[in-house]
Design an enzyme around this catalytic site. Structure first.
Site, PDB file in Angstrom:
ATOM      1  CB  SER A 152      -4.314  -4.092  -8.542  1.00  0.00           C
ATOM      2  OG  SER A 152      -3.601  -3.952  -7.320  1.00  0.00           O
ATOM      3  CE1 TYR A 167      -5.019   1.465  -7.514  1.00  0.00           C
ATOM      4  CE2 TYR A 167      -4.271  -0.289  -6.328  1.00  0.00           C
ATOM      5  CZ  TYR A 167      -4.229   0.360  -7.597  1.00  0.00           C
ATOM      6  OH  TYR A 167      -3.486  -0.347  -8.545  1.00  0.00           O
TER       7      TYR A 167
END
Length: 252
Positions: free
Chosen positions: A138, A151
């Site tokens: 990501s 995250y």
């Protein structure tokens, strides 16, 4: 008119194949001639998908050692492509009020899950003589943002594990790549992050005319997987045109 027969390319495994990027990737790889093993927790979804693409469904929670062992058994002696897509974000609390269990879950699925599956399937990838591992990271693995520490820490872990694996396998016939998407509008990612709050999930993409969709990322993954065996795409960062950076998104 004669039809063109698809040349079989070998076997591929896609984790987290029950929806979103994983499902789209399984479809893309099958269209390219791979025999795709669709691995995920939700059996009903992957069985339906496998039926549509001529693949195989294997129930697998990547945080479970026994499930991953069963996946390796289903794969057999050789494997051409592994897409470590299973992952997720849970919550958006600042560090001061972070939920320990949510952080643990994010690390378990995004980092330890990737490790479990890679460790179990690496012998089959090496045995193929031209294996490729594509880890789905990501842009959160490259930059920090408020509320995202759990995250971003996990996805930074995905990135570093990928880099380390490439160093460790430098003399083996296995390529190691990472695809790092930015804003991807899928049916579940933000909904899961916000505990099912549809309004908060929708607000993430509000006003963004053309975010990425799952098939955009699946297209990139499939492109990486189908490069010649001597070509390694170390990393590919893919964002919608509207997203100049994590904090700078054009909304209309």
């Amino acid at each position: 008119m004669a039809t063109t027969q698809q040349v079989p390319r070998g076997r591929a495994v896609v984790t987290g194949a029950s929806s979103g990027i994983g499902e789209a990737t399984a479809r893309r790889l099958a269209a390219e001639g791979y025999d795709v093993i669709c691995a995920a927790r939700r059996t009903d979804r992957i069985e339906a998908l496998a039926g549509e693409i001529g693949g195989t469904a294997v129930q697998c929670d990547v945080t479970s050692d026994s499930d991953v062992a069963a996946l390796a058994e289903a794969v057999g002696p050789t494997l051409s492509v592994l897409v470590n897509n299973a992952g997720g974000a849970f919550g958006l609390a600042p560090v001061a009020s972070a939920d320990t269990e949510q952080w643990r879950q994010m690390y378990d699925v995004n980092v330890l899950g990737l490790m479990r599956v890679t460790r179990a399937l690496l012998p089959a990838l090496i045995a193929s003589g031209a294996g490729v591992i594509v880890n789905v990271g990501s842009t959160a693995g490259r930059i920090a943002y408020e509320g995202g520490a759990g995250y971003t820490a996990a996805k930074h872990g995905t990135k570093v594990v990928t880099e380390t694996l490439r160093l460790e396998l430098f003399d083996q016939p296995v390529r190691v790549s990472e695809v790092a998407p930015g804003m991807v509008h899928t049916e579940e990612f933000s909904l899961v992050r916000f505990g099912g709050d549809q309004e908060r999930a929708d607000a993430v993409y509000a006003g963004v005319a053309e975010p990425l969709v799952a098939d955009d990322v699946a297209d990139a993954i499939t492109w990486i997987a189908t490069r010649p065996a001597h070509v390694n795409i170390d990393e590919l960062v893919i964002k919608p045109r509207a997203q100049a950076a994590q904090h700078k998104v054009h909304r209309v």
